[in-house]
Design a protein around this motif. Structure first.
Motif, PDB file in Angstrom:
ATOM      1  N   ARG A 100       0.851  -1.094  -0.120  1.00 17.17           N
ATOM      2  CA  ARG A 100      -0.043  -0.136   0.104  1.00 17.17           C
ATOM      3  C   ARG A 100       0.824   1.206   0.046  1.00 17.17           C
ATOM      4  N   LEU A 101       0.747   1.991  -0.984  1.00 17.69           N
ATOM      5  CA  LEU A 101       1.586   3.218  -1.056  1.00 17.69           C
ATOM      6  C   LEU A 101       1.350   4.156  -0.024  1.00 17.69           C
ATOM      7  N   ASP A 102       2.468   4.708   0.591  1.00 24.05           N
ATOM      8  CA  ASP A 102       2.380   5.657   1.538  1.00 24.05           C
ATOM      9  C   ASP A 102       3.144   7.071   1.000  1.00 24.05           C
ATOM     10  N   LYS A 103       2.631   7.908   0.676  1.00 23.45           N
ATOM     11  CA  LYS A 103       3.186   9.038  -0.205  1.00 23.45           C
ATOM     12  C   LYS A 103       4.129   9.943   0.798  1.00 23.45           C
ATOM     13  N   ALA A 104       3.897   9.815   2.248  1.00 23.80           N
ATOM     14  CA  ALA A 104       4.849  10.330   3.055  1.00 23.80           C
ATOM     15  C   ALA A 104       6.375   9.775   3.141  1.00 23.80           C
ATOM     16  N   LEU A 105       6.485   8.879   2.405  1.00 26.80           N
ATOM     17  CA  LEU A 105       7.655   7.989   2.549  1.00 26.80           C
ATOM     18  C   LEU A 105       8.398   8.585   1.458  1.00 26.80           C
ATOM     19  N   GLY A 106       7.985   9.266   0.429  1.00 32.23           N
ATOM     20  CA  GLY A 106       8.876   9.865  -0.651  1.00 32.23           C
ATOM     21  C   GLY A 106       8.325   9.187  -2.003  1.00 32.23           C
ATOM     22  N   GLN A 107       7.983   7.914  -2.026  1.00 34.30           N
ATOM     23  CA  GLN A 107       7.486   7.541  -3.432  1.00 34.30           C
ATOM     24  C   GLN A 107       5.848   7.940  -3.687  1.00 34.30           C
ATOM     25  N   GLY A 108       5.627   7.749  -5.178  1.00 30.89           N
ATOM     26  CA  GLY A 108       4.146   8.276  -5.406  1.00 30.89           C
ATOM     27  C   GLY A 108       3.728   7.471  -6.782  1.00 30.89           C
ATOM     28  N   PRO A 109       2.838   8.372  -7.585  1.00 26.46           N
ATOM     29  CA  PRO A 109       2.368   7.661  -8.580  1.00 26.46           C
ATOM     30  C   PRO A 109       3.314   7.162  -9.762  1.00 26.46           C
ATOM     31  N   PRO A 110       4.387   8.106 -10.058  1.00 23.49           N
ATOM     32  CA  PRO A 110       5.535   7.389 -10.969  1.00 23.49           C
ATOM     33  C   PRO A 110       6.130   5.994 -10.576  1.00 23.49           C
ATOM     34  N   GLU A 111       6.350   5.864  -9.425  1.00 26.01           N
ATOM     35  CA  GLU A 111       6.990   4.491  -8.915  1.00 26.01           C
ATOM     36  C   GLU A 111       5.914   3.450  -9.055  1.00 26.01           C
ATOM     37  N   PHE A 112       4.799   4.049  -8.607  1.00 26.26           N
ATOM     38  CA  PHE A 112       3.648   2.889  -8.873  1.00 26.26           C
ATOM     39  C   PHE A 112       3.408   2.382 -10.337  1.00 26.26           C
ATOM     40  N   TRP A 113       3.491   3.322 -11.224  1.00 25.28           N
ATOM     41  CA  TRP A 113       2.902   2.789 -12.384  1.00 25.28           C
ATOM     42  C   TRP A 113       4.379   2.293 -13.017  1.00 25.28           C
ATOM     43  N   LYS A 114       5.420   2.791 -12.560  1.00 21.11           N
ATOM     44  CA  LYS A 114       6.724   2.127 -13.212  1.00 21.11           C
ATOM     45  C   LYS A 114       6.806   0.702 -12.711  1.00 21.11           C
ATOM     46  N   GLU A 115       6.185   0.460 -11.546  1.00 23.37           N
ATOM     47  CA  GLU A 115       6.296  -1.077 -11.024  1.00 23.37           C
ATOM     48  C   GLU A 115       5.416  -1.883 -11.949  1.00 23.37           C
ATOM     49  N   ILE A 116       4.276  -1.220 -12.104  1.00 21.56           N
ATOM     50  CA  ILE A 116       3.452  -2.119 -12.842  1.00 21.56           C
ATOM     51  C   ILE A 116       3.670  -2.473 -14.396  1.00 21.56           C
ATOM     52  N   MET A 117       4.411  -1.275 -14.928  1.00 18.25           N
ATOM     53  CA  MET A 117       4.878  -1.396 -16.428  1.00 18.25           C
ATOM     54  C   MET A 117       6.042  -2.273 -16.325  1.00 18.25           C
ATOM     55  N   MET A 118       7.005  -2.222 -15.363  1.00 21.41           N
ATOM     56  CA  MET A 118       8.131  -3.065 -15.424  1.00 21.41           C
ATOM     57  C   MET A 118       7.735  -4.634 -15.206  1.00 21.41           C
ATOM     58  N   LEU A 119       6.512  -4.914 -14.317  1.00 20.87           N
ATOM     59  CA  LEU A 119       6.474  -6.337 -13.880  1.00 20.87           C
ATOM     60  C   LEU A 119       5.390  -7.011 -14.890  1.00 20.87           C
ATOM     61  N   THR A 120       4.841  -6.158 -15.731  1.00 21.66           N
ATOM     62  CA  THR A 120       4.006  -6.675 -16.823  1.00 21.66           C
ATOM     63  C   THR A 120       4.607  -6.938 -18.154  1.00 21.66           C
ATOM     64  N   ARG A 121       5.923  -6.411 -18.288  1.00 24.68           N
ATOM     65  CA  ARG A 121       6.826  -6.454 -19.518  1.00 24.68           C
ATOM     66  C   ARG A 121       7.909  -7.425 -19.285  1.00 24.68           C
ATOM     67  N   TYR A 122       8.443  -7.510 -18.032  1.00 28.19           N
ATOM     68  CA  TYR A 122       9.493  -8.356 -17.840  1.00 28.19           C
ATOM     69  C   TYR A 122       9.166  -9.436 -16.831  1.00 28.19           C
ATOM     70  N   LYS A 123       9.277 -10.826 -17.272  1.00 30.27           N
ATOM     71  CA  LYS A 123       8.870 -11.757 -16.519  1.00 30.27           C
ATOM     72  C   LYS A 123      10.127 -12.824 -16.349  1.00 30.27           C
TER      73      LYS A 123
END
Length: 329
Positions: free
Chosen positions: A56-79
């Protein structure tokens, strides 16, 4: 970035995630990191009820939507079998949640000092992690390699059989795969202690930056300790300590006490040499991940051969001398 619509088949409703995790209950909490807290729960995926890990994303820790979508894009493309498997995500009511396969043994950092984790298990874990990174650096069927930027023991997850799976791709970068050297100018990110000093100083990111980080992990596994410890001298920083002991042929002084009777001399030499090469300041002197995998596999062969010889000697009640390539003792 790819169109968000292409990931719609992976969407999971928030109400289902809340039900699975007992509304993110404390009894379901299993850990956390730079992205946010992680919970376990059971979800119906592909018509099967399975255990999952929910991040579960906690924006207070410094990450946000860019990292969220990067993770999705990465793990759907690279298996790959040595990369964590993304099962779905939720982007609803201000929540950004990633759903992964559940890996019951959590991450490697929990076991660095575990005296019950044998050297053979540790070596297999290192080989698996290196194979996952090798796939990212040299992917098949694409001209883009992935630079992870945050390789560390906490980002190497372990399944029930201790198979290693590289995780956390929110900070990763793409680079051309058809070049010997990939240089990207990047804001410096990563975890202190694991981060390539040259990258930190110059901002030039290369695939060899990941190699440095992997070398730190290899020495963590060998020494049974984190890369940074609470000392007031050079012992505090494991990369510096390991390089010094390697050059002075005193690695036996920092190898985990629980492992000292388990590692064959040839295996120790091969493993420590490739780990030492990973930490070279000049990125051109660092090995490729493909070479790291090969050397770790050779180290495993030495270890297995030594085990067989020793058991033959015990069975036949004779003395068998294992040929040494090098000795640190």
């Amino acid at each position: 970035m790819s169109s968000i619509k292409e990931f719609d088949h992976l969407r999971i409703q928030l109400k289902d995630i809340k039900w699975a995790t007992n509304n993110f209950g404390i009894d379901n909490y299993i850990g956390g990191g730079g992205f946010g807290k992680v919970y376990k729960g059971e979800l119906v995926i592909s018509e099967k009820l399975i255990m999952v890990a929910v991040k579960r994303l906690d924006k207070a820790l410094g990450q946000g939507p860019p990292e969220f979508w990067k993770e999705i894009m990465m793990l759907t493309r690279y298996k790959h079998e040595n990369l964590v498997l993304l099962l779905g995500f939720c982007d609803e009511n201000g929540e950004k949640i990633l759903v992964y396969e559940y890996l019951p043994r959590k991450s490697l950092d929990f076991y660095l000092g575990d005296t019950n984790l044998s050297w053979n298990q540790r070596l297999q874990i290192c080989i698996g992690a290196a194979r996952g990174l090798q796939y990212l650096h040299d992917p098949e069927g694409t001209q883009q390699r992935v630079l992870h930027r945050d390789i560390k023991s906490a980002n190497i997850l372990l399944d029930e059989q201790w198979k290693a799976k590289v995780s956390d791709f929110g900070l990763s970068k793409f680079g051309p795969a058809n070049q010997q050297f990939t240089f990207l100018v990047s804001n410096t990110v990563g975890t202190f202690g694991y981060c390539d000093p040259l990258y930190m100083e110059t901002g030039y990111l290369t695939k060899e930056s990941d190699v440095y980080s992997l070398g730190v992990v290899l020495f963590e596994v060998l020494c049974g300790r984190f890369c940074i410890e609470n000392y007031d001298d050079f012992r505090r920083f494991l990369p510096t300590l390991a390089q010094k002991c390697y050059k002075e042929m005193k690695l036996d002084t920092i190898v985990s006490k629980s492992l000292r009777g388990q590692i064959s001399p040839n295996c120790l030499y091969t493993f420590s040499t490739v780990a030492y090469r990973c930490l070279q300041r000049d990125h051109k002197e660092r090995p490729s991940v493909s070479d790291i995998v090969k050397e770790l596999e050779i180290a495993l062969e030495y270890q297995v051969s030594s085990f067989i010889f020793l058991h033959m000697a015990k069975y036949l009640k004779i003395s068998i001398r294992v040929p040494l390539r090098h000795s640190f003792c």
